[in-house]
Design a protein around this motif. Sequence first.
Motif, PDB file in Angstrom:
ATOM      1  N   ALA A  77      36.334  38.228 223.112  1.00 18.81           N
ATOM      2  CA  ALA A  77      35.504  37.233 223.792  1.00 18.81           C
ATOM      3  C   ALA A  77      36.109  36.851 225.139  1.00 18.81           C
ATOM      4  O   ALA A  77      35.388  36.601 226.112  1.00 18.81           O
ATOM      5  N   LEU A  78      37.441  36.826 225.200  1.00 20.16           N
ATOM      6  CA  LEU A  78      38.132  36.443 226.433  1.00 20.16           C
ATOM      7  C   LEU A  78      38.269  37.599 227.412  1.00 20.16           C
ATOM      8  O   LEU A  78      38.025  37.452 228.614  1.00 20.16           O
ATOM      9  N   LYS A  79      38.684  38.757 226.889  1.00 14.82           N
ATOM     10  CA  LYS A  79      38.985  39.922 227.731  1.00 14.82           C
ATOM     11  C   LYS A  79      38.448  41.169 227.028  1.00 14.82           C
ATOM     12  O   LYS A  79      39.188  41.844 226.299  1.00 14.82           O
ATOM     13  N   PRO A  80      37.175  41.496 227.232  1.00 14.69           N
ATOM     14  CA  PRO A  80      36.533  42.578 226.468  1.00 14.69           C
ATOM     15  C   PRO A  80      37.215  43.934 226.585  1.00 14.69           C
ATOM     16  O   PRO A  80      37.184  44.722 225.640  1.00 14.69           O
ATOM     17  N   SER A  81      37.833  44.225 227.729  1.00  9.59           N
ATOM     18  CA  SER A  81      38.420  45.554 227.914  1.00  9.59           C
ATOM     19  C   SER A  81      39.869  45.651 227.455  1.00  9.59           C
ATOM     20  O   SER A  81      40.456  46.735 227.467  1.00  9.59           O
ATOM     21  N   LEU A  82      40.473  44.528 227.042  1.00 10.59           N
ATOM     22  CA  LEU A  82      41.874  44.542 226.622  1.00 10.59           C
ATOM     23  C   LEU A  82      41.985  45.194 225.242  1.00 10.59           C
ATOM     24  O   LEU A  82      41.392  44.720 224.275  1.00 10.59           O
ATOM     25  N   PRO A  83      42.734  46.295 225.117  1.00 13.27           N
ATOM     26  CA  PRO A  83      42.825  46.969 223.814  1.00 13.27           C
ATOM     27  C   PRO A  83      43.606  46.145 222.796  1.00 13.27           C
ATOM     28  O   PRO A  83      44.598  45.496 223.133  1.00 13.27           O
ATOM     29  N   VAL A  84      43.136  46.186 221.558  1.00 16.26           N
ATOM     30  CA  VAL A  84      43.789  45.483 220.451  1.00 16.26           C
ATOM     31  C   VAL A  84      44.097  46.496 219.355  1.00 16.26           C
ATOM     32  O   VAL A  84      43.209  47.229 218.908  1.00 16.26           O
ATOM     33  N   VAL A  85      45.353  46.538 218.935  1.00 21.11           N
ATOM     34  CA  VAL A  85      45.789  47.391 217.833  1.00 21.11           C
ATOM     35  C   VAL A  85      46.152  46.482 216.667  1.00 21.11           C
ATOM     36  O   VAL A  85      46.856  45.484 216.849  1.00 21.11           O
ATOM     37  N   LEU A  86      45.662  46.819 215.478  1.00 20.52           N
ATOM     38  CA  LEU A  86      45.919  46.005 214.298  1.00 20.52           C
ATOM     39  C   LEU A  86      46.876  46.710 213.346  1.00 20.52           C
ATOM     40  O   LEU A  86      46.914  47.941 213.281  1.00 20.52           O
ATOM     41  N   MET A  87      47.645  45.895 212.600  1.00 21.09           N
ATOM     42  CA  MET A  87      48.571  46.404 211.586  1.00 21.09           C
ATOM     43  C   MET A  87      48.276  45.681 210.275  1.00 21.09           C
ATOM     44  O   MET A  87      47.892  44.509 210.280  1.00 21.09           O
ATOM     45  N   THR A  88      48.464  46.374 209.160  1.00 19.16           N
ATOM     46  CA  THR A  88      48.239  45.729 207.872  1.00 19.16           C
ATOM     47  C   THR A  88      49.007  46.438 206.767  1.00 19.16           C
ATOM     48  O   THR A  88      49.214  47.650 206.829  1.00 19.16           O
ATOM     49  N   GLY A  89      49.413  45.667 205.789  1.00 19.34           N
ATOM     50  CA  GLY A  89      50.039  46.234 204.607  1.00 19.34           C
ATOM     51  C   GLY A  89      49.043  46.465 203.492  1.00 19.34           C
ATOM     52  O   GLY A  89      49.402  46.932 202.413  1.00 19.34           O
ATOM     53  N   GLN A  90      47.768  46.145 203.736  1.00 22.58           N
ATOM     54  CA  GLN A  90      46.730  46.279 202.711  1.00 22.58           C
ATOM     55  C   GLN A  90      45.561  47.099 203.243  1.00 22.58           C
ATOM     56  O   GLN A  90      44.408  46.684 203.169  1.00 22.58           O
ATOM     57  N   ALA A  91      45.871  48.242 203.827  1.00 22.87           N
ATOM     58  CA  ALA A  91      44.832  49.069 204.445  1.00 22.87           C
ATOM     59  C   ALA A  91      43.829  49.548 203.406  1.00 22.87           C
ATOM     60  O   ALA A  91      44.187  49.905 202.290  1.00 22.87           O
ATOM     61  N   SER A  92      42.566  49.525 203.787  1.00 20.65           N
ATOM     62  CA  SER A  92      41.491  50.030 202.940  1.00 20.65           C
ATOM     63  C   SER A  92      40.377  50.488 203.853  1.00 20.65           C
ATOM     64  O   SER A  92      40.376  50.213 205.062  1.00 20.65           O
ATOM     65  N   LEU A  93      39.406  51.193 203.293  1.00 18.65           N
ATOM     66  CA  LEU A  93      38.272  51.648 204.091  1.00 18.65           C
ATOM     67  C   LEU A  93      37.511  50.463 204.662  1.00 18.65           C
ATOM     68  O   LEU A  93      37.082  50.487 205.818  1.00 18.65           O
ATOM     69  N   ASP A  94      37.356  49.403 203.875  1.00 16.95           N
ATOM     70  CA  ASP A  94      36.654  48.211 204.361  1.00 16.95           C
ATOM     71  C   ASP A  94      37.376  47.600 205.558  1.00 16.95           C
ATOM     72  O   ASP A  94      36.745  47.173 206.529  1.00 16.95           O
ATOM     73  N   TYR A  95      38.712  47.546 205.471  1.00 18.99           N
ATOM     74  CA  TYR A  95      39.499  47.022 206.586  1.00 18.99           C
ATOM     75  C   TYR A  95      39.278  47.874 207.835  1.00 18.99           C
ATOM     76  O   TYR A  95      39.099  47.354 208.941  1.00 18.99           O
ATOM     77  N   ALA A  96      39.328  49.194 207.655  1.00 18.72           N
ATOM     78  CA  ALA A  96      39.184  50.096 208.799  1.00 18.72           C
ATOM     79  C   ALA A  96      37.815  49.941 209.449  1.00 18.72           C
ATOM     80  O   ALA A  96      37.698  49.870 210.679  1.00 18.72           O
ATOM     81  N   ILE A  97      36.767  49.873 208.631  1.00 14.41           N
ATOM     82  CA  ILE A  97      35.412  49.725 209.172  1.00 14.41           C
ATOM     83  C   ILE A  97      35.274  48.400 209.912  1.00 14.41           C
ATOM     84  O   ILE A  97      34.732  48.342 211.026  1.00 14.41           O
ATOM     85  N   ARG A  98      35.775  47.332 209.307  1.00 16.87           N
ATOM     86  CA  ARG A  98      35.667  46.020 209.950  1.00 16.87           C
ATOM     87  C   ARG A  98      36.448  45.987 211.260  1.00 16.87           C
ATOM     88  O   ARG A  98      35.976  45.449 212.267  1.00 16.87           O
ATOM     89  N   ALA A  99      37.640  46.590 211.258  1.00 21.04           N
ATOM     90  CA  ALA A  99      38.464  46.611 212.468  1.00 21.04           C
ATOM     91  C   ALA A  99      37.764  47.360 213.597  1.00 21.04           C
ATOM     92  O   ALA A  99      37.726  46.899 214.742  1.00 21.04           O
ATOM     93  N   MET A 100      37.197  48.530 213.291  1.00 23.71           N
ATOM     94  CA  MET A 100      36.532  49.321 214.319  1.00 23.71           C
ATOM     95  C   MET A 100      35.281  48.610 214.839  1.00 23.71           C
ATOM     96  O   MET A 100      34.981  48.645 216.030  1.00 23.71           O
ATOM     97  N   ARG A 101      34.552  47.960 213.936  1.00 20.92           N
ATOM     98  CA  ARG A 101      33.344  47.252 214.370  1.00 20.92           C
ATOM     99  C   ARG A 101      33.674  46.091 215.296  1.00 20.92           C
ATOM    100  O   ARG A 101      32.887  45.752 216.184  1.00 20.92           O
ATOM    101  N   LEU A 102      34.831  45.483 215.088  1.00 19.86           N
ATOM    102  CA  LEU A 102      35.249  44.385 215.958  1.00 19.86           C
ATOM    103  C   LEU A 102      35.836  44.882 217.274  1.00 19.86           C
ATOM    104  O   LEU A 102      36.075  44.093 218.179  1.00 19.86           O
ATOM    105  N   GLY A 103      36.081  46.192 217.363  1.00 19.80           N
ATOM    106  CA  GLY A 103      36.569  46.759 218.616  1.00 19.80           C
ATOM    107  C   GLY A 103      38.030  47.132 218.629  1.00 19.80           C
ATOM    108  O   GLY A 103      38.609  47.333 219.707  1.00 19.80           O
TER     109      GLY A 103
END
Length: 304
Positions: A77-103
Amino acid sequence: MMQATPPHVLLIDDDLAVLGMVSDALTHHNMRVHAFHDGSDALKFLEDPAAPAFDLVLSDINMDGMDGFDVIHRVKALKPSLPVVLMTGQASLDYAIRAMRLGAANLFQKPLTLRELVNSVFHLVGLHRELRLAEAGLKGLVRETRHFCFRSRELDIPSTVAHLTDRLVPLGFATPNNVDVIAVAYHEALVNALEHGNLELDSSLKGDLFSPKDDYAVLSQARLADPQYGNRSVEVELLATPGRYEVSIRDEGPGFDTSRIGLVPDETLIRQCGRGLAMIRMVMDEVEHNSKGNEIRMTLLRKV
């Protein structure tokens, strides 16, 4: 892997051990790391006018209070072009889909492979800097044009697609996540112009994978060697302005009845134009045809 100017990375993780490990790895590679164990504090710093120009945000997902999904939502919302990388210890397909949809630009599962993480960060930092330079350059851009004209028998479709897509991401008309899909759309349009336009091939000639003879390929080669078909031209025009990226592809074939586009099913249209037309219409923001049906104009609108 060195950058001319050290990149600034905003790092967020409520696990202090991971926070220190990742911070040390990035700092070792000449990055300026601004580490926070609380997402709210990190976002306040990002919004601070005195904060540096960040190249990337790296955040854990599973945190108390503001989690990683909240972080990426606020960052975009603040900086649309700023890349964001996420980390998690509970990776799942749902997490991956949600992360990609959020950008999210990437998602890493813990325990982390630091080499892969650092390589991904460097790649995304370089891409983000290209975007920033391109955005600055666009302030003075009125228009950019390119024009290609090929005989059918000399058309190199992969090279032409590369020329059409080389500046999509830097100019803000695509992201690393969807530029390959756009490339496929241009590829389909060029194939349609060559095979269904200039060579007048009917898709019904295509056999299945196990057919002993491919009548479609045989006729294609014969017509490429025939001056009546092989000397026909495919013209490609690119027009880029600050807000629009238009690619027009025109062949010298007989065209088709464009009034049937959108009628489902229409097997005659599929035979004449291939199934790629439906894919093109899904990928592009705007698709137009001339009245004869031998020219397509595909438009992308600037996203960032």
